[in-house]
Design a protein around this motif. Structure first.
Motif, PDB file in Angstrom:
ATOM      1  N   HIS A   1      61.037  15.665  18.094  1.00 32.61           N
ATOM      2  CA  HIS A   1      60.152  15.431  19.241  1.00 32.61           C
ATOM      3  C   HIS A   1      60.193  13.996  19.772  1.00 32.61           C
ATOM      4  O   HIS A   1      59.950  13.765  20.953  1.00 32.61           O
ATOM      5  CB  HIS A   1      58.701  15.748  18.870  1.00 32.61           C
ATOM      6  CG  HIS A   1      58.359  17.196  18.836  1.00 32.61           C
ATOM      7  ND1 HIS A   1      58.671  18.077  19.847  1.00 32.61           N
ATOM      8  CD2 HIS A   1      57.687  17.933  17.893  1.00 32.61           C
ATOM      9  CE1 HIS A   1      58.227  19.284  19.535  1.00 32.61           C
ATOM     10  NE2 HIS A   1      57.628  19.221  18.364  1.00 32.61           N
ATOM     11  N   THR A   2      60.468  13.031  18.889  1.00 34.79           N
ATOM     12  CA  THR A   2      60.277  11.623  19.269  1.00 34.79           C
ATOM     13  C   THR A   2      61.590  10.860  19.267  1.00 34.79           C
ATOM     14  O   THR A   2      62.638  11.376  18.867  1.00 34.79           O
ATOM     15  CB  THR A   2      59.302  10.933  18.298  1.00 34.79           C
ATOM     16  OG1 THR A   2      59.918  10.806  17.009  1.00 34.79           O
ATOM     17  CG2 THR A   2      58.008  11.715  18.147  1.00 34.79           C
ATOM     18  N   ARG A   3      61.496   9.595  19.672  1.00 37.14           N
ATOM     19  CA  ARG A   3      62.620   8.676  19.521  1.00 37.14           C
ATOM     20  C   ARG A   3      62.095   7.396  18.869  1.00 37.14           C
ATOM     21  O   ARG A   3      60.891   7.096  18.931  1.00 37.14           O
ATOM     22  CB  ARG A   3      63.284   8.372  20.861  1.00 37.14           C
ATOM     23  CG  ARG A   3      62.430   7.609  21.855  1.00 37.14           C
ATOM     24  CD  ARG A   3      63.210   7.345  23.146  1.00 37.14           C
ATOM     25  NE  ARG A   3      62.464   6.491  24.060  1.00 37.14           N
ATOM     26  CZ  ARG A   3      61.622   6.929  24.975  1.00 37.14           C
ATOM     27  NH1 ARG A   3      61.405   8.242  25.080  1.00 37.14           N
ATOM     28  NH2 ARG A   3      60.981   6.090  25.765  1.00 37.14           N
TER      29      ARG A   3
ATOM     30  N   THR B   1      53.538   7.287  23.412  1.00 33.36           N
ATOM     31  CA  THR B   1      53.114   8.371  22.530  1.00 33.36           C
ATOM     32  C   THR B   1      54.151   9.486  22.586  1.00 33.36           C
ATOM     33  O   THR B   1      54.424  10.041  23.651  1.00 33.36           O
ATOM     34  CB  THR B   1      51.738   8.913  22.939  1.00 33.36           C
ATOM     35  OG1 THR B   1      50.787   7.846  22.899  1.00 33.36           O
ATOM     36  CG2 THR B   1      51.292  10.015  21.987  1.00 33.36           C
ATOM     37  N   GLY B   2      54.723   9.800  21.420  1.00 32.76           N
ATOM     38  CA  GLY B   2      55.784  10.802  21.379  1.00 32.76           C
ATOM     39  C   GLY B   2      55.365  12.153  20.848  1.00 32.76           C
ATOM     40  O   GLY B   2      56.042  13.157  21.087  1.00 32.76           O
ATOM     41  N   MET B   3      54.227  12.208  20.147  1.00 34.45           N
ATOM     42  CA  MET B   3      53.812  13.473  19.534  1.00 34.45           C
ATOM     43  C   MET B   3      52.361  13.360  19.086  1.00 34.45           C
ATOM     44  O   MET B   3      51.886  12.273  18.756  1.00 34.45           O
ATOM     45  CB  MET B   3      54.699  13.802  18.320  1.00 34.45           C
ATOM     46  CG  MET B   3      54.528  15.195  17.744  1.00 34.45           C
ATOM     47  SD  MET B   3      55.488  15.429  16.212  1.00 34.45           S
ATOM     48  CE  MET B   3      54.263  14.932  14.988  1.00 34.45           C
ATOM     49  N   ILE B   4      51.654  14.472  19.080  1.00 32.97           N
ATOM     50  CA  ILE B   4      50.318  14.578  18.497  1.00 32.97           C
ATOM     51  C   ILE B   4      50.398  15.581  17.365  1.00 32.97           C
ATOM     52  O   ILE B   4      50.984  16.663  17.521  1.00 32.97           O
ATOM     53  CB  ILE B   4      49.282  15.030  19.546  1.00 32.97           C
ATOM     54  CG1 ILE B   4      49.187  14.004  20.683  1.00 32.97           C
ATOM     55  CG2 ILE B   4      47.915  15.240  18.898  1.00 32.97           C
ATOM     56  CD1 ILE B   4      48.405  14.507  21.884  1.00 32.97           C
ATOM     57  N   CYS B   5      49.829  15.225  16.214  1.00 32.16           N
ATOM     58  CA  CYS B   5      49.880  16.115  15.054  1.00 32.16           C
ATOM     59  C   CYS B   5      48.473  16.541  14.655  1.00 32.16           C
ATOM     60  O   CYS B   5      47.574  15.707  14.505  1.00 32.16           O
ATOM     61  CB  CYS B   5      50.573  15.426  13.875  1.00 32.16           C
ATOM     62  SG  CYS B   5      50.738  16.497  12.415  1.00 32.16           S
ATOM     63  N   ILE B   6      48.284  17.838  14.485  1.00 32.14           N
ATOM     64  CA  ILE B   6      47.035  18.420  13.982  1.00 32.14           C
ATOM     65  C   ILE B   6      47.326  19.023  12.609  1.00 32.14           C
ATOM     66  O   ILE B   6      48.384  19.620  12.404  1.00 32.14           O
ATOM     67  CB  ILE B   6      46.512  19.509  14.935  1.00 32.14           C
ATOM     68  CG1 ILE B   6      46.237  18.923  16.325  1.00 32.14           C
ATOM     69  CG2 ILE B   6      45.269  20.186  14.375  1.00 32.14           C
ATOM     70  CD1 ILE B   6      45.927  19.975  17.377  1.00 32.14           C
TER      71      ILE B   6
END
Length: 338
Positions: free
Chosen positions: A69-71, A129-134
């Motif tokens: 998802h991210t870099r 912001t590259g990702m949100i985690c729950i």
């Protein structure tokens, strides 16, 4: 020993062992293992996702999600007591080159307004912001179920800002059983999801990560880079199929045993249960015993009960398939005695 350290200590059932022995196998790096492919199809359908991939562990699944998802140089938003932040060896920084932005939650649930305020865009001074985690259920919140309305609100914020949401659903099926809903009802508020086959579901090894076909295609390369490309993996995927088919509904028994255990512990002097029991985890503050959590865990071990420590004062009791009601009663007698 009555082992209440974690639901990871479960042993595979006889049906799982038989399935492993009889599993049809092939080379999974070539995507030729029919048992793995069946497991991935089954999991994707249950989660309501286009595709799924077998990974060696929940930690590997979470890291693959971050890497895909991210870099490097991004930031990911996580709850401050989340597993991905506290218990994965700083892998998000070591491997993906991203940093966490933590938000203090309420029983593991982040405030959607605070999540929105934490999102960073294209500014030369800030990481994007590259990702949100729950995390659901939330381990350090005592197996708490994050409400669906909370997940939906965060997902709407993320979608509006074009940020992917990843669900660390290591104990996702516990959450689903606790609220009486199929897992796809929880997974719908995420872009990707990871869940463990090797905790309450009782399989000996492995996890699943799921999402869009495009995501899984990219994730396969990251799995390979992390050393997770396996060969005749059907022998460990077969128990995972058994777990999904036979071990989900019985999680309710673990939840009832945890409530019974919590009630019993709460009636013992100096044993202060600090969490609401949603699923299979009981957190107890033992400071009134005049001992640290490590000292108290050692004392319990000397008397035949194994627990985990959660900081200097808290111990964790976790119910699972290999601990029945009789064992819980025995554990309570031991705690009361000492």
């Amino acid at each position: 020993m009555i082992d209440l350290r974690s639901d990871t200590v479960t042993k595979p059932t006889a049906e799982m062992r038989k399935a492993a022995y009889e599993a049809e196998v092939g080379d999974d790096v070539y995507q030729e293992d029919p048992t793995v492919k069946e497991l991935e199809r089954t999991a994707a359908e249950m989660l309501g996702k286009e595709a799924a991939m077998f990974v060696t562990s929940g930690t590997q699944g979470n890291q693959i999600a971050v890497l895909t998802h991210t870099r490097s140089g991004n930031e990911i938003i996580v709850e401050q007591d989340s597993h991905i932040f506290n218990y994965e060896g700083a892998a998000i920084s070591a491997f993906a080159g991203v940093q966490p932005r933590t938000i203090k939650g309420n029983r593991g649930a982040m405030n959607p307004a605070e999540v929105e305020a934490a999102i960073q865009g294209e500014d030369v001074h800030n990481p994007e912001t590259g990702m949100i985690c729950i995390e659901n259920t939330h381990n350090r919140a005592g197996g708490a179920v994050v409400p669906l309305e909370n997940m939906e609100a965060i997902y709407q914020v993320a979608t509006a800002n074009q940020i992917p949401v990843h669900l660390d659903g290591a104990r996702l099926f516990n959450a689903a059983v606790a609220i009486g809903r199929p897992v796809k009802d929880i997974a719908q508020y995420t872009d990707t999801v990871q869940f463990c086959l090797s905790k309450g579901l009782g399989a000996p090894v492995g996890s699943i990560i799921a999402g869009s076909e495009e995501f899984i295609n990219q994730a396969r390369k990251w799995r390979k880079r992390l050393g997770g490309g396996l060969r005749q993996v059907g022998v460990i995927a077969a128990p995972g199929l058994v777990a999904l088919r036979t071990m989900v509904d019985r999680l309710a028994i673990d939840h009832e045993n945890a409530k019974f255990l919590a009630e019993g512990l709460g009636n013992i002097s100096g044993m202060n249960v600090v969490n609401q029991i949603d699923t299979n985890i009981v957190l107890v503050n033992v400071s009134e015993r005049g001992l640290t959590s490590n000292q108290y865990a050692a004392l319990l071990k000397d008397h035949g009960v194994l627990v985990s420590t959660f900081g200097p004062r808290l111990v964790r009791f976790t119910t699972h398939y290999d601990v029945n009601r009789e064992s819980i009663e025995d554990a309570l007698r031991i705690v009361s005695k000492i």
